[in-house]
Design an enzyme around this catalytic site. Sequence first.
Site, short mmCIF file in Angstrom:
data_model
loop_
_atom_site.label_atom_id
_atom_site.label_comp_id
_atom_site.label_asym_id
_atom_site.label_seq_id
_atom_site.Cartn_x
_atom_site.Cartn_y
_atom_site.Cartn_z
N CYS A 1 -16.28 1.47 0.46
CA CYS A 1 -15.29 0.61 0.57
C CYS A 1 -14.87 1.17 2.31
O CYS A 1 -14.12 -0.36 2.52
CB CYS A 1 -14.24 1.13 -0.43
SG CYS A 1 -13.84 2.80 -0.12
N ASP B 1 -17.69 6.63 -1.25
CA ASP B 1 -15.99 6.95 -0.46
C ASP B 1 -16.44 7.72 -0.58
O ASP B 1 -16.22 9.04 -0.48
CB ASP B 1 -14.87 6.37 -2.04
CG ASP B 1 -13.48 6.07 -0.93
OD1 ASP B 1 -13.43 5.96 0.36
OD2 ASP B 1 -12.62 5.88 -1.90
N ARG C 1 -13.55 -8.76 1.38
CA ARG C 1 -12.17 -8.54 1.32
C ARG C 1 -11.52 -10.12 1.72
O ARG C 1 -10.11 -10.00 0.54
CB ARG C 1 -11.76 -6.98 2.15
CG ARG C 1 -12.53 -5.71 2.01
CD ARG C 1 -11.97 -5.89 0.25
NE ARG C 1 -11.26 -5.16 0.06
CZ ARG C 1 -10.08 -4.81 0.49
NH1 ARG C 1 -9.90 -3.53 0.85
NH2 ARG C 1 -8.51 -4.22 0.28
N HIS D 1 -7.20 0.68 -6.95
CA HIS D 1 -7.84 -0.23 -5.79
C HIS D 1 -8.28 -1.17 -6.00
O HIS D 1 -8.84 -1.55 -6.02
CB HIS D 1 -8.25 0.58 -4.28
CG HIS D 1 -8.44 0.07 -2.81
ND1 HIS D 1 -7.53 -0.94 -3.11
CD2 HIS D 1 -8.46 0.46 -2.36
CE1 HIS D 1 -7.76 -1.38 -1.89
NE2 HIS D 1 -8.64 -0.44 -1.43
N GLN E 1 -9.83 -4.18 -3.98
CA GLN E 1 -11.35 -3.42 -3.07
C GLN E 1 -12.59 -3.74 -4.29
O GLN E 1 -13.92 -3.95 -3.80
CB GLN E 1 -11.21 -2.02 -2.86
CG GLN E 1 -12.79 -1.56 -2.85
CD GLN E 1 -13.09 -1.95 -1.83
OE1 GLN E 1 -12.00 -1.97 -0.41
NE2 GLN E 1 -14.29 -2.46 -1.17
N ARG F 1 0.59 -0.77 -0.41
CA ARG F 1 -0.40 -0.12 -0.04
C ARG F 1 1.18 0.96 0.33
O ARG F 1 1.70 1.10 1.31
CB ARG F 1 -0.50 -0.08 1.72
CG ARG F 1 -1.74 1.25 1.54
CD ARG F 1 -2.34 0.80 2.66
NE ARG F 1 -3.88 0.51 1.91
CZ ARG F 1 -4.99 0.61 2.64
NH1 ARG F 1 -4.55 1.06 3.90
NH2 ARG F 1 -5.80 -0.46 1.87
#
Length: 299
Positions: free
Chosen positions: A253, A213, A281, A122, A125, A95
């Site tokens: 998310c 988001d 996830r 992402h 996700q 990340r």
Amino acid sequence: MRHLLEIDDLRPDELARVLELAAMPDPPRVLAGAGVALVFEKPSARTRHSMEMAVVQLGGHPSYISGAEVGLDQRESVEDVTRTLAGYYGTIGARVFDHRTVQRMADVGVAPVLNLLSDRSHPMQALADLLTMQQEWGSLAGRTVAYVGDGNNVCRSLALGAAMCGMRMRVASPAGYGLGEEAATRVGALGGSLEETEDPVEAVAGADAVYTDVWVSMGEERVADIKRAAFAPFEVTAGLMGHAASDAVFLHCLPAHRGEEVSAEVIDGAQSRVWRQAENRMHAARGLLGWLWAERGRP
Ligand code: CP
Ligand code: NVA
């Protein structure tokens, strides 16, 4: 060597297989004796723990490594950290603030690299998002997802993933905060349909899923006030949800900010699927790792 820097690093048939594997609750222990390095330059609740438990479920050993500890480009170069970790671990997840960091890791070519969120994308996700919608409807093709908010990393990966699954996507953002031309071109190349607007009602009208988001992503704290002002008319409220299909679901998310991008009534209400999405996830990560390790041969 395969990497997952963006969701369309998978072919559509590979993506379908990953989602199929994600639905297998008791998979073969394909990671037995192997490890996955998980490097984080930013905080995480879902990504770190879903990855860790997916690795455990596949019989492997996950190692969390803070970016500060290995000092990417400070203690030593991104390339040297990658070479070192690849000597111990079969896969590296990272990340990062700058997408070029995961690209540089992949370019070393010593281990498959999974993007666990960058400023650009992402993909882990998006896998969970698609899995969640597939569980809801069975098939994704022909469905419409409306994304209301920032044309950011999450939005971009969702748009590409949706296109790969034959879904339509509509994005509503304030002027200057949309997905932009490069993403639209890439969605078009995947045969997808992406409509961008500045009107949340237009985006949401008749949609099967409404997604949002945070307005201020990690690393954007300096412009938080400017963004909050620009996005104020883009909160997903019960009133806005009323324009979607009557059985539409709400997705996010997470982490969420009630009273900013979504009202408490919506995220805590009957249409919300965010907790299933968060759990997914882990299932999606297990599907991806299972595909990478079992079906492509040990990397
Ligand atoms: N959705 C998501 O990536 O959450 P974290 O930042 O908690 O990992
Ligand atoms: N767009 C958000 C997603 C968090 C999971 C961020 O980058 O901070």
